[in-house]
Design a protein around this motif. Structure first.
Motif, mmCIF file in Angstrom:
data_model
loop_
_atom_site.group_PDB
_atom_site.id
_atom_site.type_symbol
_atom_site.label_atom_id
_atom_site.label_comp_id
_atom_site.label_asym_id
_atom_site.label_seq_id
_atom_site.Cartn_x
_atom_site.Cartn_y
_atom_site.Cartn_z
ATOM 1 N N GLY A 60 -67.855 96.318 -2.257
ATOM 2 C CA GLY A 60 -69.052 97.007 -2.885
ATOM 3 C C GLY A 60 -70.149 97.485 -1.649
ATOM 4 O O GLY A 60 -69.830 97.380 -0.449
ATOM 5 N N GLY A 61 -71.280 98.028 -2.107
ATOM 6 C CA GLY A 61 -72.076 98.688 -1.046
ATOM 7 C C GLY A 61 -72.619 97.764 0.069
ATOM 8 O O GLY A 61 -72.681 97.995 0.901
ATOM 9 N N PHE A 62 -72.690 96.470 -0.358
ATOM 10 C CA PHE A 62 -73.373 95.569 0.413
ATOM 11 C C PHE A 62 -72.464 95.382 1.696
ATOM 12 O O PHE A 62 -73.047 94.964 2.590
ATOM 13 C CB PHE A 62 -73.909 94.229 -0.234
ATOM 14 N N ALA A 63 -71.221 95.479 1.518
ATOM 15 C CA ALA A 63 -70.334 95.058 2.390
ATOM 16 C C ALA A 63 -70.477 95.894 3.829
ATOM 17 O O ALA A 63 -69.894 96.012 4.841
ATOM 18 C CB ALA A 63 -68.630 95.340 1.984
ATOM 19 N N GLN A 64 -71.205 97.492 3.604
ATOM 20 C CA GLN A 64 -71.542 97.888 4.804
ATOM 21 C C GLN A 64 -72.813 97.511 5.680
ATOM 22 O O GLN A 64 -72.845 98.050 6.819
ATOM 23 C CB GLN A 64 -72.059 99.424 4.208
ATOM 24 N N SER A 65 -73.188 96.195 5.365
ATOM 25 C CA SER A 65 -74.189 95.753 6.065
ATOM 26 C C SER A 65 -73.656 94.430 6.681
ATOM 27 O O SER A 65 -73.435 93.528 6.073
ATOM 28 C CB SER A 65 -75.680 95.356 5.204
ATOM 29 N N THR A 66 -73.522 94.515 7.914
ATOM 30 C CA THR A 66 -73.028 93.230 8.747
ATOM 31 C C THR A 66 -74.189 92.241 8.588
ATOM 32 O O THR A 66 -73.387 90.814 8.455
ATOM 33 C CB THR A 66 -72.517 93.728 10.334
ATOM 34 N N LEU A 67 -75.203 92.373 8.512
ATOM 35 C CA LEU A 67 -76.189 91.277 8.485
ATOM 36 C C LEU A 67 -76.046 90.798 7.123
ATOM 37 O O LEU A 67 -76.103 89.481 7.175
ATOM 38 C CB LEU A 67 -77.613 91.943 8.614
ATOM 39 N N TRP A 68 -76.078 91.410 5.980
ATOM 40 C CA TRP A 68 -75.712 90.832 4.783
ATOM 41 C C TRP A 68 -74.516 90.060 4.634
ATOM 42 O O TRP A 68 -74.472 88.943 3.895
ATOM 43 C CB TRP A 68 -75.865 91.882 3.537
ATOM 44 N N VAL A 69 -73.320 90.732 5.082
ATOM 45 C CA VAL A 69 -72.114 90.065 4.926
ATOM 46 C C VAL A 69 -72.236 88.508 5.794
ATOM 47 O O VAL A 69 -71.614 87.655 5.282
ATOM 48 C CB VAL A 69 -70.889 90.797 5.454
ATOM 49 N N GLN A 70 -72.537 88.902 6.714
ATOM 50 C CA GLN A 70 -72.667 87.637 7.870
ATOM 51 C C GLN A 70 -73.665 86.250 7.078
ATOM 52 O O GLN A 70 -73.062 85.088 7.295
ATOM 53 C CB GLN A 70 -73.075 88.004 9.089
ATOM 54 N N MET A 71 -74.535 86.671 6.482
ATOM 55 C CA MET A 71 -75.541 85.930 5.553
ATOM 56 C C MET A 71 -74.737 85.073 4.833
ATOM 57 O O MET A 71 -74.719 84.146 4.235
ATOM 58 C CB MET A 71 -76.600 86.690 4.890
ATOM 59 N N LEU A 72 -73.745 85.843 4.161
ATOM 60 C CA LEU A 72 -72.904 85.283 2.824
ATOM 61 C C LEU A 72 -71.861 84.091 3.744
ATOM 62 O O LEU A 72 -71.805 83.236 3.076
ATOM 63 C CB LEU A 72 -72.004 86.431 2.213
ATOM 64 N N ALA A 73 -71.254 84.606 4.705
ATOM 65 C CA ALA A 73 -70.493 83.574 5.240
ATOM 66 C C ALA A 73 -71.315 82.362 5.590
ATOM 67 O O ALA A 73 -70.618 81.178 5.503
ATOM 68 C CB ALA A 73 -69.747 84.423 6.525
ATOM 69 N N ASP A 74 -72.434 82.622 6.315
ATOM 70 C CA ASP A 74 -73.203 81.314 6.678
ATOM 71 C C ASP A 74 -73.642 80.593 5.553
ATOM 72 O O ASP A 74 -73.454 79.385 5.633
ATOM 73 C CB ASP A 74 -74.406 81.807 7.361
ATOM 74 N N MET A 75 -73.900 81.115 4.282
ATOM 75 C CA MET A 75 -74.429 80.268 3.446
ATOM 76 C C MET A 75 -73.172 79.716 2.676
ATOM 77 O O MET A 75 -73.195 78.554 2.059
ATOM 78 C CB MET A 75 -74.870 81.326 2.080
#
Length: 487
Positions: A403-418
Motif C-alpha cells: 500500500g501507499g504507506f510502504a513508500q515511507s521508510t519511517l512508517w515501515v520501520q515504525m511497524l517493525a519496531d512495534m
C-alpha cells in the motif's frame, strides 16, 4: 511476445500493470484518479461514468505501450475494492452513483443487527463471514428498504463496481466468490446467495449476479463502447477477486504465520488460511480467495487518510515535510497517544460513530509530536486487530507490507519496531495487480496452486525490529489499549 494485465480498481485510483507470463519485468503501467463524492455527511459515492472513463484510459495506455514494445495482451484480470453497491437497470446502465465501503448511511441498520436483531445478525455472520457494519451491501440495501423503497423495487440489478465493469465488457451479470463473500449476502459454504440475508435486505435473487469462481474467464468481444480500451477480440478476461484477498496473494503472503499489512486510504491486516473461520463476536472477516484459500483479518477505516488529514488540515504542510518532522521525535511520542478514528471505525470496534482523540497532551508536545503520534496511532490500531487475529491463527513471524504507506521508510520501520518481527516489502508495490496476475497463472494452468504462484513474487527491503524501540512501543501500546477501553 505475450503478456498479461492486472487491473486494480481502488478507492482513489484505477491502475493497470502488464507483465510477461514469468512476471520478470513491467511491460506497461498506467494510473488514473477517481473522485469520491460526499453529497451528505457520512455519504461516500463514486460516479460510474468517471470510473468507466478511468478504466478506459488506463487500458488504452497499457495496450498502446505494450504494443509499442511488441507485446500482445492475452489475459486481463481484475482486482477491485470491496463492499460497493450500484443500482442498475436491466441493461446494466447505472441508476445512480456507486455507494462505497466508506459510506456510513446504514449505521442504524448495522447497529440493529448487532443489538435488537442480534440473533439474525449472528446467523448472517456465521453464513457469510462478513462483519455487520454500514460498509457492507447487506446493510446498504436495508437502508434503501427503509429510506428509498421505490429505488429498491425499480432496480433490475444490484452489483458492485466490478460487476458494472464486467457487464460492460462481457454483457453478463456475474460476480466472483471473493467479492460476493464481502457483501454480507453470500452463503460462503454453499456458494449461493443467503436466503436469510436477502429476506432481511429486501432484495430478490434475480436482482443479484450469478456467483462464479475467481478463476472464471470470458472471451472479450469488442463493441462500439468498449473498443476504446484498445483490447483486441479474443483476449481472455479473468474475473479475479477482491483487493484485500489479492493483496495477500500479490504480497506472497500465502503460507501460515505470515501476515499482510496494507495501508492505502484505509488499511487492513490479514492472514491466509486453508478453511473458513469465524470470530465468536463477529469482529473478523473471512473472504474467499480460491478453493482452499481464505483470507481472514480485520479492516480499518483509518490509514493513509490520517496522514492526508495531518498534512492538509492539521499542519498544512506537504507530506515530505510532515514525515521529516515526525522522524525528529522519539518512539512513543513522549507519551502522546492518538486514537485514529477520523471516519468511524471498522475493526476492532465496528462502530461507525466513534471519533478520534489525542490523549495525554502536555506542554512539551510540539506539532512534530502530534504528527508522529498520528502515524503511531494508525499502527497501534492495526496491531490491536492483529491481537484478535492471533486468537484464531498462529502469530505472525513475518509481516509483508504494501500500500501507499510502504513508500515511507519511517512508517515501515515504525511497524517493525512495534510488532517486533521483520517487515518485508515487495519489489513492486502494486500488490493488487500482481495478485490478479498470479491468480491468472492458476486460471490458465501455468501453475497448479496459489502456493506455487506466490513463489514468483519478488521482494525488496526487509526492515528488522529494534529491540530497544520495541520495548518502548510495548509500553505505549499497553497504555493505548487501556485508554481505548475507556471510550
Amino acid at each position: 511476445m505475450n503478456c498479461i494485465v492486472g487491473v486494480d480498481v481502488g478507492t482513489t485510483n484505477v491502475k493497470a500493470l502488464a507483465m510477461p507470463l514469468d512476471l520478470s519485468k513491467i511491460v506497461a503501467h498506467a494510473s488514473a484518479p477517481v473522485t469520491t463524492l460526499n453529497p451528505e455527511p457520512g455519504y461516500a459515492e463514486q460516479d460510474p461514468a468517471e470510473l468507466w472513463a478511468a478504466f478506459v484510459q488506463v487500458m488504452n495506455e497499457v495496450t498502446r505501450e505494450a504494443e509499442q514494445k511488441k507485446y500482445t495482451i492475452t489475459h486481463v484480470a481484475f482486482c477491485t475494492a470491496m463492499h460497493s453497491l450500484l443500482p442498475m437497470d436491466v441493461d446494466g446502465a447505472p441508476m445512480g452513483n456507486a455507494i462505497l465501503w466508506s459510506d456510513n448511511r446504514a449505521e442504524a441498520e448495522a447497529k440493529a443487527l448487532r443489538t435488537t436483531q442480534a440473533d439474525l445478525g449472528r446467523a448472517i455472520y456465521e453464513e457469510t463471514g462478513t462483519p455487520l457494519h454500514p460498509m457492507i451491501p447487506l446493510c446498504k440495501l436495508a437502508w434503501m428498504r427503509e429510506h428509498d423503497p421505490r429505488l429498491l423495487r425499480r432496480t433490475a440489478h444490484f452489483g458492485s463496481i466490478k460487476e458494472f465493469l464486467w457487464h460492460k465488457l462481457t454483457g453478463k451479470f456475474e460476480v466472483d466468490f471473493s467479492i460476493a463473500t464481502a457483501t454480507g449476502l453470500f452463503d460462503e459454504s454453499k456458494r449461493v446467495w443467503s436466503e436469510k440475508a436477502m429476506d432481511y435486505a429486501g432484495v430478490r435473487p434475480d436482482q443479484l449476479s450469478t456467483p462464479v469462481p475467481t478463476t472464471h474467464q470470458r472471451s472479450y468481444v469488442p463493441n462500439s463502447e468498449t473498443e476504446k480500451t484498445g483490447l483486441t477480440e479474443g483476449v481472455s478476461l479473468v474475473i479475479g477477486a477482491s483487493d484485500g484477498c489479492l493483496a495477500n496473494l500479490g504480497a506472497g503472503a500465502i503460507k501460515p504465520r505470515t501476515a499482510t499489512l496494507t495501508i492505502g486510504t484505509s488499511g487492513a491486516i490479514r492472514q491466509t488460511v486453508r478453511k473458513p473461520l469465524r470470530d465468536a463476536e463477529g469482529r473478523l472477516f473471512c473472504y474467499y480467495l480460491d478453493e482452499g484459500y481464505y483470507v481472514v483479518g480485520g479492516p480499518t477505516n483509518n490509514g493513509g487518510n490520517v496522514l492526508e488529514w495531518v498534512t492538509e488540515k492539521l499542519t498544512q504542510q506537504d507530506t515530505k515535510t510532515v514525515l521529516k518532522e515526525a522522524s525528529t521525535i522519539p518512539p512513543g511520542s513522549d507519551g502522546l497517544l492518538f486514537l485514529p478514528y477520523l471516519q468511524g471505525e471498522r475493526a476492532p470496534l465496528w462502530d461507525a460513530s466513534v471519533r478520534g482523540a489525542y490523549l495525554h497532551v502536555d506542554w512539551q508536545h510540539t506539532r512534530a509530536h502530534f504528527v508522529r503520534a498520528s502515524l503511531e496511532g494508525v499502527l497501534f490500531n492495526l496491531l490491536s486487530i492483529n491481537e484478535l487475529l492471533t486468537q484464531h491463527t498462529d502469530s505472525a513471524r513475518m509481516i509483508h507490507a504494501n500500500g501507499g504507506f510502504a513508500q515511507s521508510t519511517l512508517w515501515v520501520q515504525m511497524l517493525a519496531d512495534m510488532a517486533g518481527v521483520p517487515v518485508r516489502l515487495n519489489e513492486s508495490n502494486e500488490s493488487g495487480s500482481m495478485g490478479a496476475m498470479l491468480l491468472t497463472l492458476k486460471a490458465i494452468g501455468e501453475v497448479k496452486t496459489l502456493d506455487e504462484a506466490a513463489e514468483r513474487v519478488t521482494f525488496g527491503d526487509t526492515f528488522e525490529p529494534d529491540t530497544a524501540r520495541n520495548k518502548v512501543y510495548r509500553k505505549a501500546f499497553k497504555q493505548w489499549e487501556e485508554d481505548l477501553k475507556k471510550l
